[in-house]
Scaffold this active site. Structure first.
Site, PDB file in Angstrom:
ATOM      1  N   LYS A 206       0.841  -1.194   0.000  1.00  0.00           N
ATOM      2  CA  LYS A 206       0.000   0.000   0.000  1.00  0.00           C
ATOM      3  C   LYS A 206       0.884   1.254   0.000  1.00  0.00           C
ATOM      4  O   LYS A 206       0.675   2.174  -0.777  1.00  0.00           O
ATOM      5  CB  LYS A 206      -0.921  -0.033   1.224  1.00  0.00           C
ATOM      6  CG  LYS A 206      -1.877   1.125   1.327  1.00  0.00           C
ATOM      7  CD  LYS A 206      -2.864   0.934   2.452  1.00  0.00           C
ATOM      8  CE  LYS A 206      -3.659   2.212   2.677  1.00  0.00           C
ATOM      9  NZ  LYS A 206      -4.643   2.080   3.749  1.00  0.00           N
ATOM     10  N   GLU A 212      10.498  -4.662   4.747  1.00  0.00           N
ATOM     11  CA  GLU A 212      10.583  -6.070   4.320  1.00  0.00           C
ATOM     12  C   GLU A 212      10.331  -6.183   2.818  1.00  0.00           C
ATOM     13  O   GLU A 212      11.073  -6.845   2.082  1.00  0.00           O
ATOM     14  CB  GLU A 212       9.523  -6.922   5.044  1.00  0.00           C
ATOM     15  CG  GLU A 212       9.778  -7.179   6.510  1.00  0.00           C
ATOM     16  CD  GLU A 212       9.139  -6.129   7.405  1.00  0.00           C
ATOM     17  OE1 GLU A 212       8.880  -4.990   6.922  1.00  0.00           O
ATOM     18  OE2 GLU A 212       8.901  -6.430   8.588  1.00  0.00           O
ATOM     19  N   GLY A 267      -4.979  -1.969   4.742  1.00  0.00           N
ATOM     20  CA  GLY A 267      -4.151  -3.079   4.253  1.00  0.00           C
ATOM     21  C   GLY A 267      -4.790  -4.436   4.519  1.00  0.00           C
ATOM     22  O   GLY A 267      -4.841  -5.302   3.644  1.00  0.00           O
ATOM     23  N   ARG A 268      -5.310  -4.627   5.732  1.00  0.00           N
ATOM     24  CA  ARG A 268      -5.859  -5.951   6.088  1.00  0.00           C
ATOM     25  C   ARG A 268      -7.250  -6.181   5.514  1.00  0.00           C
ATOM     26  O   ARG A 268      -7.835  -7.237   5.737  1.00  0.00           O
ATOM     27  CB  ARG A 268      -5.830  -6.129   7.614  1.00  0.00           C
ATOM     28  CG  ARG A 268      -6.439  -5.002   8.411  1.00  0.00           C
ATOM     29  CD  ARG A 268      -6.056  -5.091   9.880  1.00  0.00           C
ATOM     30  NE  ARG A 268      -6.504  -3.936  10.647  1.00  0.00           N
ATOM     31  CZ  ARG A 268      -5.813  -2.815  10.817  1.00  0.00           C
ATOM     32  NH1 ARG A 268      -4.625  -2.685  10.243  1.00  0.00           N
ATOM     33  NH2 ARG A 268      -6.280  -1.824  11.544  1.00  0.00           N
ATOM     34  N   GLU A 353      -4.746  -6.759  14.691  1.00  0.00           N
ATOM     35  CA  GLU A 353      -4.239  -5.443  14.291  1.00  0.00           C
ATOM     36  C   GLU A 353      -5.370  -4.416  14.336  1.00  0.00           C
ATOM     37  O   GLU A 353      -5.140  -3.238  14.600  1.00  0.00           O
ATOM     38  CB  GLU A 353      -3.603  -5.501  12.889  1.00  0.00           C
ATOM     39  CG  GLU A 353      -2.651  -4.347  12.617  1.00  0.00           C
ATOM     40  CD  GLU A 353      -1.857  -4.507  11.324  1.00  0.00           C
ATOM     41  OE1 GLU A 353      -2.442  -4.343  10.248  1.00  0.00           O
ATOM     42  OE2 GLU A 353      -0.637  -4.754  11.393  1.00  0.00           O
ATOM     43  N   HIS A 384      -3.942 -32.900  17.893  1.00  0.00           N
ATOM     44  CA  HIS A 384      -2.765 -33.608  18.406  1.00  0.00           C
ATOM     45  C   HIS A 384      -1.713 -32.616  18.891  1.00  0.00           C
ATOM     46  O   HIS A 384      -0.536 -32.952  18.999  1.00  0.00           O
ATOM     47  CB  HIS A 384      -2.211 -34.525  17.324  1.00  0.00           C
ATOM     48  CG  HIS A 384      -3.223 -35.552  16.919  1.00  0.00           C
ATOM     49  ND1 HIS A 384      -3.375 -36.754  17.571  1.00  0.00           N
ATOM     50  CD2 HIS A 384      -4.200 -35.517  15.971  1.00  0.00           C
ATOM     51  CE1 HIS A 384      -4.366 -37.435  17.012  1.00  0.00           C
ATOM     52  NE2 HIS A 384      -4.891 -36.694  16.049  1.00  0.00           N
ATOM     53  N   LYS A 512       9.038  -0.460  14.277  1.00  0.00           N
ATOM     54  CA  LYS A 512       9.653  -0.178  12.972  1.00  0.00           C
ATOM     55  C   LYS A 512      10.756   0.854  13.132  1.00  0.00           C
ATOM     56  O   LYS A 512      11.850   0.717  12.584  1.00  0.00           O
ATOM     57  CB  LYS A 512       8.603   0.370  11.989  1.00  0.00           C
ATOM     58  CG  LYS A 512       7.668  -0.670  11.406  1.00  0.00           C
ATOM     59  CD  LYS A 512       6.786  -0.018  10.342  1.00  0.00           C
ATOM     60  CE  LYS A 512       5.597  -0.885   9.988  1.00  0.00           C
ATOM     61  NZ  LYS A 512       4.632  -0.224   9.118  1.00  0.00           N
TER      62      LYS A 512
END
Ligand code: F6P
Length: 546
Positions: A206, A212, A267-268, A353, A384, A512
């Site tokens: 965005k 990253e 973004g999400r 978030e 399990h 950040k």
């Protein structure tokens, strides 16, 4: 008025003790129609069963009253029009516009945004057609077989989850790979699997400034250039999805190769935009449209359905009941569907978030719990691993079981067993096994009275552990779109009731900033003085070993 002062909330708190006296076993024994009374259909393909939650008709009515008193109707209406839900960033939250039909209209500051959405969708469609038809080729004239999405958070989790979830529909001859992590291992593994001449990189961001993503994108470009040797070829192998045209251009991706979305898409909440490009490339654009159609149908459901039958609203209200009244602060999600293995991670960003906040919309510190810890794993694997704690642990964790009546794979026996396990776990959580039953079983196995007395306490399962079951006929693009939108709306409604901004994420900023400084500190041999002793000690050790 704060949630805590709402008369309906005070009434709910007053009901808690009485409600806790009734177990789920007793509730089901008392009411033969409990399942139908608390199950809500969504169209013809989905049904959500809330009967195993620790609530009653009276609690449900009071929760719906709370939603009415808090004017949830107005908030939901605003989600489909000009709003300023993300007031700390001065932005609207209008992701519902991304799945509106072309003739719909959503006005933002006097401009209908739907035509922009469909203009961009048409570009995505045309691009997919070019790639699928073999008209879009790499630098050496070979067709594209692999796409590598480089993005993180909302620019990764949504498209990665959906692409994985709909693996049954991958019939376009395109394999999708996802690179998100700052750990170069992920990029290295993906680059080992692809052929530079046939690979298309999608840089999804965005902001087009996330460290990253930009680090991975630059490394991928260097890798490509080492093979093709000519910077003019970058445009044949790189496209971008962003709101930041300037930064995209500065990276060397031309305007034609950039797909746009807008600052009113969080973004999400962005997988429905061009951020969904890897989905459309692997499944075909028509199936991407079906995904959007499913989400749109859920939008209409949340907007037009009375609270008592409104699935996302009920899910959010149950969170208020579980978290704020019963004190159950974590939520599990257990898809009994291997292809939904990324769903828990996707939901973690969506919900945590959005709702991991402690300041309300008036800037005041709030005095009640908000976003739960969301976690999970696919069934039966989770059984399990952590289900022991769900059944006998000291913390009660409400869980969502997600299952599909039909499988897209030709293993009918597996599927019957899978669904049998899902039903069994929800049943065991709800009803458990009491001492008498355990003792009877052990006696029947031939244990002496002394042995029974010794072993039985360990085998007792109290039950009364709440869950919701979401059952669909099949994992189709349409159903998946509806399922995701359902959780989006649950998240939004929770935020309204908690009076928080579900659309900002300031909490990730400090980390950040600190990382940027620490990355510099790690780069040189100077001794660092600017940090606490733990950070300084660890830096020194890293430098010694590094
Ligand atoms: O983690 C913070 C965040 O801003 C998320 O909200 C977002 O989805 C992610 O980083 C990636 O951001 P961008 O798409 O701008 O690279």
């Amino acid at each position: 008025m704060s949630l805590l002062d709402q008369p309906a909330f005070l009434a709910l708190q007053g009901m808690k003790a009485q409600e806790q006296m009734l177990s789920l076993s007793e509730r089901f024994a008392e009411d033969a129609n409990r399942f139908s009374a608390f199950s809500v259909p969504f169209g013809e393909h989905m049904q959500v069963d809330f009967s195993r939650q620790l609530w009653s008709v009276e609690v449900k009515a009071q929760l719906c009253a709370l939603a009415r008193d808090m004017d949830l109707h107005t908030a939901i209406k605003a989600l489909f029009g000009d709003n300023l839900f993300n007031h700390t960033e001065g932005r609207a939250a209008l992701h519902t516009a991304l799945r509106m039909p072309a003739d719909a209209s959503v006005n933002l500051k006097g401009t209908n945004v739907v035509p922009f959405v469909h203009h961009e969708l048409a570009r995505v469609k045309a691009f997919c057609q070019q790639v699928h038809a073999g008209d879009w080729c790499g630098f050496s004239g070979k067709t594209i077989t692999d796409v590598v999405n480089i993005g993180i958070g909302g620019s990764d989790l949504g498209p990665a989850m959906v692409t994985d979830a709909l693996a049954c529909y991958h019939d376009q001859g395109i394999r999708a790979h996802f690179v998100s992590n700052m750990d170069g291992a992920q990029l290295a593994h993906v680059l080992q699997q692809v052929d530079a001449e046939r690979t298309l990189f999608i840089v999804s961001s965005k902001t087009f400034s996330t460290d990253e993503t930009m680090t991975n994108a630059h490394a991928a470009r260097d890798w490509l250039l080492a093979v093709c040797g000519d910077a003019t070829h970058v445009n044949k192998h790189f496209v971008a999805v962003s709101t930041n045209a300037k930064a995209v251009q500065a990276f060397g991706i031309g305007a034609e190769q950039m797909f746009e979305f807008w600052d009113w898409v969080g973004g999400r909440f962005s997988l429905w935009s061009a951020i969904g490009l890897p989905i459309a490339l692997t499944l075909g654009f028509e199936r991407f449209e079906q995904l959007l159609a499913g989400a749109h149908a859920m939008d209409e459901h949340v907007r037009d359905t009375t609270f008592e039958q409104n699935i996302p609203v009920l899910m959010a209200l149950l969170s208020i009941w579980n978290i704020n009244v019963l004190g159950l602060r974590s939520e599990g999600v257990f898809p009994y569907c291997h292809d939904l293995k990324r769903f828990p991670a996707y939901l973690q960003q969506l919900n945590m978030e959005s709702n991991g906040k402690t300041v309300n919309n008036q800037g005041e510190k709030i005095a009640y719990n908000t976003g739960p810890i969301v976690w999970g794993e696919v069934g039966t694997n989770g059984q399990h691993a952590f289900f022991q704690l769900l059944h006998q642990g000291s913390q009660v964790v409400p869980g969502d079981f997600i299952g599909f009546a039909r499988s897209g794979y030709d293993y009918p026996e597996h599927h019957r067993k899978l669904l049998g396990n899902m039903l069994a776990q929800a049943e065991a959580m709800a009803f458990g096994k009491d001492y008498d039953e355990v003792a009877k079983e052990l006696t029947a196995e031939g244990l002496s009275a002394l042995e029974v007395a010794k072993l039985a306490p360990y085998k007792v399962m109290e039950g009364n552990r709440p869950s919701t079951t979401i059952l669909c006929d099949e994992l189709t693009p349409y159903n998946l779109g509806a399922l995701i939108a359902m959780y989006e709306h649950k998240t939004f409604v929770q935020g309204v009731l908690w009076n928080i901004n579900s659309f900002d994420q300031w909490g990730v900023e400090l980390g950040k900033k600190l990382a940027a400084r620490l990355i510099d500190d790690l780069a040189d041999d100077e001794e660092t003085t600017a940090h606490d002793s733990a950070t300084k000690g660890l830096i020194a050790q890293i430098k010694l070993w590094g």
